[in-house]
Design a protein around this motif. Structure first.
Motif, PDB file in Angstrom:
ATOM      1  N   ASN A 163       0.851  -1.197   0.000  1.00  0.00           N
ATOM      2  CA  ASN A 163       0.000   0.000   0.000  1.00  0.00           C
ATOM      3  C   ASN A 163       0.881   1.240   0.000  1.00  0.00           C
ATOM      4  O   ASN A 163       1.933   1.260   0.647  1.00  0.00           O
ATOM      5  CB  ASN A 163      -0.913   0.019   1.233  1.00  0.00           C
ATOM      6  CG  ASN A 163      -1.959  -1.071   1.185  1.00  0.00           C
ATOM      7  OD1 ASN A 163      -2.424  -1.443   0.111  1.00  0.00           O
ATOM      8  ND2 ASN A 163      -2.323  -1.602   2.341  1.00  0.00           N
ATOM      9  N   TYR A 201      -4.108   7.158   3.112  1.00  0.00           N
ATOM     10  CA  TYR A 201      -2.803   6.502   3.178  1.00  0.00           C
ATOM     11  C   TYR A 201      -2.063   6.860   4.466  1.00  0.00           C
ATOM     12  O   TYR A 201      -1.293   6.047   4.996  1.00  0.00           O
ATOM     13  CB  TYR A 201      -1.961   6.885   1.957  1.00  0.00           C
ATOM     14  CG  TYR A 201      -2.501   6.354   0.651  1.00  0.00           C
ATOM     15  CD1 TYR A 201      -3.151   5.119   0.591  1.00  0.00           C
ATOM     16  CD2 TYR A 201      -2.385   7.090  -0.529  1.00  0.00           C
ATOM     17  CE1 TYR A 201      -3.653   4.633  -0.612  1.00  0.00           C
ATOM     18  CE2 TYR A 201      -2.885   6.609  -1.731  1.00  0.00           C
ATOM     19  CZ  TYR A 201      -3.526   5.378  -1.767  1.00  0.00           C
ATOM     20  OH  TYR A 201      -4.016   4.903  -2.947  1.00  0.00           O
ATOM     21  N   ARG A 203      -3.479   7.432   7.405  1.00  0.00           N
ATOM     22  CA  ARG A 203      -4.092   6.609   8.462  1.00  0.00           C
ATOM     23  C   ARG A 203      -3.602   5.165   8.359  1.00  0.00           C
ATOM     24  O   ARG A 203      -3.303   4.520   9.366  1.00  0.00           O
ATOM     25  CB  ARG A 203      -5.614   6.666   8.322  1.00  0.00           C
ATOM     26  CG  ARG A 203      -6.378   6.100   9.487  1.00  0.00           C
ATOM     27  CD  ARG A 203      -6.383   7.018  10.676  1.00  0.00           C
ATOM     28  NE  ARG A 203      -7.133   8.238  10.446  1.00  0.00           N
ATOM     29  CZ  ARG A 203      -7.276   9.196  11.363  1.00  0.00           C
ATOM     30  NH1 ARG A 203      -6.708   9.081  12.550  1.00  0.00           N
ATOM     31  NH2 ARG A 203      -7.956  10.289  11.088  1.00  0.00           N
ATOM     32  N   SER A 204      -3.496   4.668   7.125  1.00  0.00           N
ATOM     33  CA  SER A 204      -3.016   3.301   6.905  1.00  0.00           C
ATOM     34  C   SER A 204      -1.574   3.145   7.388  1.00  0.00           C
ATOM     35  O   SER A 204      -1.210   2.119   7.988  1.00  0.00           O
ATOM     36  CB  SER A 204      -3.114   2.951   5.423  1.00  0.00           C
ATOM     37  OG  SER A 204      -2.539   1.706   5.149  1.00  0.00           O
ATOM     38  N   LYS A 207      -1.078   2.701  11.122  1.00  0.00           N
ATOM     39  CA  LYS A 207      -1.494   1.384  11.620  1.00  0.00           C
ATOM     40  C   LYS A 207      -0.479   0.294  11.300  1.00  0.00           C
ATOM     41  O   LYS A 207      -0.601  -0.829  11.782  1.00  0.00           O
ATOM     42  CB  LYS A 207      -2.853   1.008  11.015  1.00  0.00           C
ATOM     43  CG  LYS A 207      -4.005   1.874  11.488  1.00  0.00           C
ATOM     44  CD  LYS A 207      -5.309   1.478  10.821  1.00  0.00           C
ATOM     45  CE  LYS A 207      -6.461   2.357  11.294  1.00  0.00           C
ATOM     46  NZ  LYS A 207      -7.744   2.029  10.612  1.00  0.00           N
ATOM     47  N   ASN A 208       0.510   0.635  10.474  1.00  0.00           N
ATOM     48  CA  ASN A 208       1.503  -0.340  10.054  1.00  0.00           C
ATOM     49  C   ASN A 208       2.725  -0.263  10.968  1.00  0.00           C
ATOM     50  O   ASN A 208       3.377   0.773  11.061  1.00  0.00           O
ATOM     51  CB  ASN A 208       1.910  -0.081   8.600  1.00  0.00           C
ATOM     52  CG  ASN A 208       2.671  -1.233   7.992  1.00  0.00           C
ATOM     53  OD1 ASN A 208       3.583  -1.783   8.603  1.00  0.00           O
ATOM     54  ND2 ASN A 208       2.295  -1.616   6.782  1.00  0.00           N
ATOM     55  N   SER A 219       2.773  11.272   8.035  1.00  0.00           N
ATOM     56  CA  SER A 219       1.387  10.813   8.166  1.00  0.00           C
ATOM     57  C   SER A 219       0.644  11.623   9.224  1.00  0.00           C
ATOM     58  O   SER A 219      -0.506  12.040   9.016  1.00  0.00           O
ATOM     59  CB  SER A 219       1.363   9.325   8.528  1.00  0.00           C
ATOM     60  OG  SER A 219       1.995   8.540   7.535  1.00  0.00           O
TER      61      SER A 219
END
Length: 467
Positions: A163, A201, A203-204, A207-208, A219
């Motif tokens: 991603n 992206y 927010r994603s 979380k990673n 981010s």
């Protein structure tokens, strides 16, 4: 087969392998395709222009040396990579492949290969769009308005992240013609200008668990300065990233600026930057900024970041000192370059800085004139010593991107490249020791470098006789 041919074919094979990997990376033939004709989703297929492929380069990164390289694209975007010492444990060859798209919202991409590389220190990547038709939604010149976010993003994917993940952008030095990012890994980097999916992206990424601290900072900036809230877990991740930057005595001003801005909004107070307290007894951050802004070794870009940091902290006197020092340095650098023996890369970087700091348009005329003179001299030298088609192609890419020389020189280089491509391919085909695979590769290379029709017919005839 002679060693020189083996070297040329090995180089071609390496390039082709990288290109195939790039194509597979985007096309992903193993994934199920959407065959619904009514689907509104658009597929962004990556097409590498042959002109861009000629601009691909392979560099050798030595952990004990600094490197600085300019990469050109067919759309006249100059991509500069500033590589510090110690980013890797051992000497490593890295391939850099740029290519452009027809989408103004995604004008350029760059692949840094192998994709599994992670760097111990950030690489600074600057996209100079001043010669291209593209512009960013950013101020025309560098200002001290404390800018912390924007629509332009540099998203990346690699072996770890399928991603898109945002790279850290230097918002305080971003202009409509130039943008600088900081990266900690190899992979495919895509410059986007419309802000689409920025929050998604970001927010994603938070979380990673595998993302680096620079991606975490970018981010968080994308979300917080867009007035979006963080969950308690996300906030803790960001605070931890800020703490890491605060603890680094050699932290770059780029990271410090973003960490300082985030620290203010998260903690509602100035970040501590504990290592400053060991040196200064009063306001540690203000004193540090005063010290840094007075350093003769700081670059104009970094001084601009420091000026914006002072703006965020409310240190107006320091802010003015920093930006005045930066502008003075820019003027001095232009003069010193013209009095010295500069490279074209140094001159191009100086022209970008002159633009970014709003110097009068005529300031760049002497610099462009010097670039043209250097390019013509280098073309003559390459031709006189019988340079390879690879060297000539690289020089042609440079001329077409940054030069304003008489078109006759471009025609001369094109003719020489075509001639060299013909000679190299003919030698391989005529050599009885060449294998069918080597002959096929020679044909591909001849087409890639633009052999003239009459030469191509001659090669094809020789090929038919051999096969």
């Amino acid at each position: 087969m002679r060693p020189i041919y083996k070297y040329l074919l090995f180089g071609l094979a390496t390039t082709l392998i990288v290109v195939v990997l790039v194509a597979l990376f985007f096309i992903k033939p193993w994934q199920k395709k959407d065959t619904n004709k009514n689907s509104k989703a658009k597929t962004n297929v990556a097409i590498i222009d042959k002109k861009d492929l000629k601009h691909a380069t392979v560099i050798t990164v030595d952990p004990n040396k600094e490197s600085n390289i300019d990469v050109y694209t067919s759309k006249k975007i100059v991509i500069n990579l500033e590589i510090p010492k110690g980013i890797l444990d051992k000497i490593q060859k890295i391939a850099i492949i740029p290519y452009t798209t027809s989408d103004p919202a995604n004008p350029v991409k760059i692949l840094i290969f192998p994709q599994n590389l992670t760097f111990k220190k950030p690489i600074t990547v600057t996209f100079d769009l001043s010669r291209s038709a593209y512009r960013l939604s950013a101020p025309e010149f560098i200002t001290t308005n404390g800018r912390v976010t924007g629509n332009t993003q540099l998203f990346f994917t690699n072996k770890l992240f399928t991603n898109p993940m945002p790279a850290l952008i230097s918002r305080s030095t971003e202009t409509s013609k130039s943008i600088t990012a900081r990266i900690l890994s190899a992979g495919l980097y895509s410059l986007t200008t419309d802000g689409k999916n920025k929050s998604l992206y970001a927010r994603s990424a938070l979380k990673n668990k595998k993302v680096d601290i620079l991606t975490t900072l970018e981010s968080a900036s994308a979300l917080l300065f867009n007035k979006e809230k963080l969950s308690s877990d996300e906030k803790n991740i960001v605070i931890k990233a800020i703490a890491i930057i605060e603890s680094q005595k050699d932290a770059s001003v780029y990271e410090m600026y973003t960490a300082f801005a985030l620290g203010q909004i998260l903690k509602d107070k100035k970040t501590s930057f504990s290592f400053f307290k060991e040196v200064y007894a009063t306001d540690p951050y203000e004193d540090y900024l005063k010290f840094a802004c007075g350093k003769e070794s700081e670059t104009p870009d970094k001084l601009a970041v420091l000026a914006n940091t002072a703006k965020l902290g409310g240190y107006s006197d320091v802010e003015k000192k920093c930006i005045d020092h930066a502008r003075t340095l820019v003027v001095e650098e232009s003069r010193d370059l013209l009095n010295g023996d500069p490279t074209t890369g140094e001159l191009v970087a100086q022209m970008r800085r002159n633009d970014s700091f709003g110097l009068p348009a005529g300031t760049n005329n002497p610099l462009q004139k010097r670039i043209n003179e250097i390019l013509v001299k280098e073309i003559k030298d390459l031709i006189n010593r019988g340079a390879s088609k690879e060297e000539l192609s690289q020089k042609l890419a440079e001329v077409q991107t940054i030069g304003k020389v008489d078109e006759k020189w471009q025609d001369i280089v094109l003719d020489k490249i075509s001639q060299k491509a013909y000679e190299d391919a003919k030698k391989v085909i005529d050599d009885p020791r060449s294998t069918p695979s080597e002959i096929n590769q020679a044909l591909i290379e001849a087409q890639l470098y633009g052999v003239k029709p009459e030469g191509d017919e001659d090669i094809q005839e020789a090929f038919r006789k051999r096969m």
